[in-house]
Design an enzyme around this catalytic site. Structure first.
Site, PDB file in Angstrom:
ATOM      1  N   ARG A 121       0.597  -7.515   1.290  1.00 34.67           N
ATOM      2  CA  ARG A 121       0.857  -6.074   1.326  1.00 34.67           C
ATOM      3  C   ARG A 121      -0.265  -5.390   2.089  1.00 34.67           C
ATOM      4  NH1 ARG A 121       4.400  -3.967  -3.817  1.00 34.67           N
ATOM      5  NH2 ARG A 121       6.279  -4.961  -3.019  1.00 34.67           N
ATOM      6  N   GLN A 126       4.078  -4.213   6.596  1.00 41.57           N
ATOM      7  CA  GLN A 126       5.005  -3.396   5.817  1.00 41.57           C
ATOM      8  C   GLN A 126       6.452  -3.578   6.261  1.00 41.57           C
ATOM      9  OE1 GLN A 126       3.517   0.617   6.082  1.00 41.57           O
ATOM     10  NE2 GLN A 126       2.182   0.373   4.312  1.00 41.57           N
ATOM     11  N   ASP A 129       8.089  -6.793   4.779  1.00 40.59           N
ATOM     12  CA  ASP A 129       8.016  -6.971   3.331  1.00 40.59           C
ATOM     13  C   ASP A 129       9.406  -6.945   2.690  1.00 40.59           C
ATOM     14  OD1 ASP A 129       7.439  -6.966   0.651  1.00 40.59           O
ATOM     15  OD2 ASP A 129       5.926  -5.377   0.758  1.00 40.59           O
ATOM     16  N   SER A 132       9.708  -5.170  -0.843  1.00 36.68           N
ATOM     17  CA  SER A 132       9.795  -3.708  -0.829  1.00 36.68           C
ATOM     18  C   SER A 132      11.188  -3.237  -0.442  1.00 36.68           C
ATOM     19  CB  SER A 132       8.766  -3.123   0.145  1.00 36.68           C
ATOM     20  OG  SER A 132       7.456  -3.278  -0.371  1.00 36.68           O
ATOM     21  N   TYR A 229      -0.023  -4.680  -6.766  1.00 35.75           N
ATOM     22  CA  TYR A 229       0.714  -5.084  -7.956  1.00 35.75           C
ATOM     23  C   TYR A 229      -0.116  -4.829  -9.200  1.00 35.75           C
ATOM     24  CZ  TYR A 229       3.716  -7.745  -4.768  1.00 35.75           C
ATOM     25  OH  TYR A 229       4.571  -8.118  -3.763  1.00 35.75           O
TER      26      TYR A 229
END
Length: 377
Positions: A121, A126, A129, A132, A229
């Protein structure tokens, strides 16, 4: 460079790892793209659409033959990849902690397994990912499914016959899925509150127009937590949170739980005793039900793909929530894969050459060995 995509065979899996949009983009990079016939059917993508995009469409054995890269949502068993090039890359969601046997099988077969859920992350990753992108859809669907099961309306309604009060929605866990759940519930007109162990999420909750509900007397996680996280909290915090939740959920109509700890069973957030304090007709959606310990996910007694009723409260959760939105989930997942591979595409070599920062993070196997440090610890 031949890129192959097979039809997903895992029970309930409706997504596909390639769309006509990303097929065109890979072909523009100079790759050959082959797709098993019917691979996109569940996601409303026809074989003709793939063919029109320039992909070869055919039976699995022909598609896999000579493949250098295989894209999947859930990885097929290595035996299904017979005929692929030695050392071929396989990018998928491997569930390495839950399915270590499959990781070992990929190593033994000589494939280079890339776990998309291990994507770091960091800013430049991004767009790659998958957690996500899929969690965004999961948070949305959790609220929609709960609203469908709930026996009342969400927004306040003032009518000549009287006023309908707005539903009270409580979101537990404010990661990507939780934030989307908050936003969706707000759009539907609910009165929303939310909680998390990470102090940084207070502002995020407020920015969406929801009320933050936090343990104040015991320290949680300052900032965002490791890698974005949450981690397992102290017994003191867990006790304080349980007391806070017990007092709050008794007043709620809908509760959405989203808490996950990578590599571990989902933390228990709601017990049977707490469920008993809720009003009959209330609904709990457990987004972590599939990562439970056999007695439930975040919620005691939850069962994947079942509606369980306790004390008049309905508890539900899907084993694979993104798969209930196959078209959008496939589109986002496929873009994640394209963004990942294209970012490392070497034009001279005509293939992706992964760097250490991201490559080492997602790589599970190479050269017949399990090489991921996360699996060695």
């Amino acid at each position: 460079m031949r890129i192959a995509v097979l039809r997903e065979t895992a029970p309930g899996e409706t997504r596909v790892a390639l769309t006509p949009e990303t097929a065109k983009k890979f072909i523009a990079l100079g790759a050959q793209v082959a797709v098993e016939s019917g691979a996109g059917t569940a996601a409303s993508i026809t074989d003709a659409a793939y063919a029109e995009a320039g992909a070869e469409v055919g039976p699995a054995q022909k598609v896999v033959q000579g493949a250098d890269i295989l894209l999947a949502v859930q990885p097929p068993e290595p035996a299904a990849l017979a005929g692929a090039s030695p050392g071929a890359l396989v990018a998928a969601v491997f569930d390495p902690f839950g399915r270590r046997d499959r990781v070992d099988a990929y190593a033994a077969a000589g494939f280079e397994a890339l776990a998309m859920e291990f994507m770091p992350r960091i800013t430049r990753a991004q767009s790659m990912d998958v957690l996500s992108s899929q969690s965004n859809l999961s948070g949305y669907k959790a609220v929609i499914a709960a609203a469908d099961l709930y026996g009342r309306a969400f927004p306040m309604m003032m009518t000549a016959a009287g006023t309908v009060q707005a539903a009270r929605v409580f979101v537990m866990g404010v990661g990507v899925a939780g934030l989307q759940a908050i936003a969706t519930a707000r759009r539907l007109g609910a009165q929303v509150s939310a909680t998390d162990v990470r102090s940084a999420t207070k502002e995020q909750i407020q920015s969406l127009g929801a009320k933050p509900v936090f343990v104040e007397k015991v320290a949680g996680i300052e900032g965002e937590g490791a890698g974005g996280y949450a981690t397992e909290m102290s017994p003191e915090y867990q006790k304080a949170q349980a007391e806070l939740v017990s007092g709050h959920i008794a007043k709620q109509d809908i509760v959405i739980t989203t808490a996950l700890i990578p590599g571990r069973a989902a933390p228990r957030l709601i017990t049977g005793a707490q469920i008993a304090t809720m009003k009959p007709g209330s609904v709990i959606f457990d987004l972590a039900v599939a990562q439970g310990d056999g007695t439930g996910g975040n919620v005691e007694g939850s069962r994947a793909d079942q509606v369980v009723e306790k004390h008049g409260v309905k508890i539900m959760g899907y084993a694979n929530t993104p798969a209930t939105l196959p078209a959008d989930a496939s589109a986002l997942y496929a873009r994640n894969l394209y963004n990942f591979l294209s970012a490392f595409w070497d034009k001279e070599q005509g293939k992706p050459v992964l760097d250490a920062e991201i490559g080492d993070a997602v790589r599970l196997t190479r050269g017949g060995q399990v090489v991921s440090e996360r699996l060695k610890s």
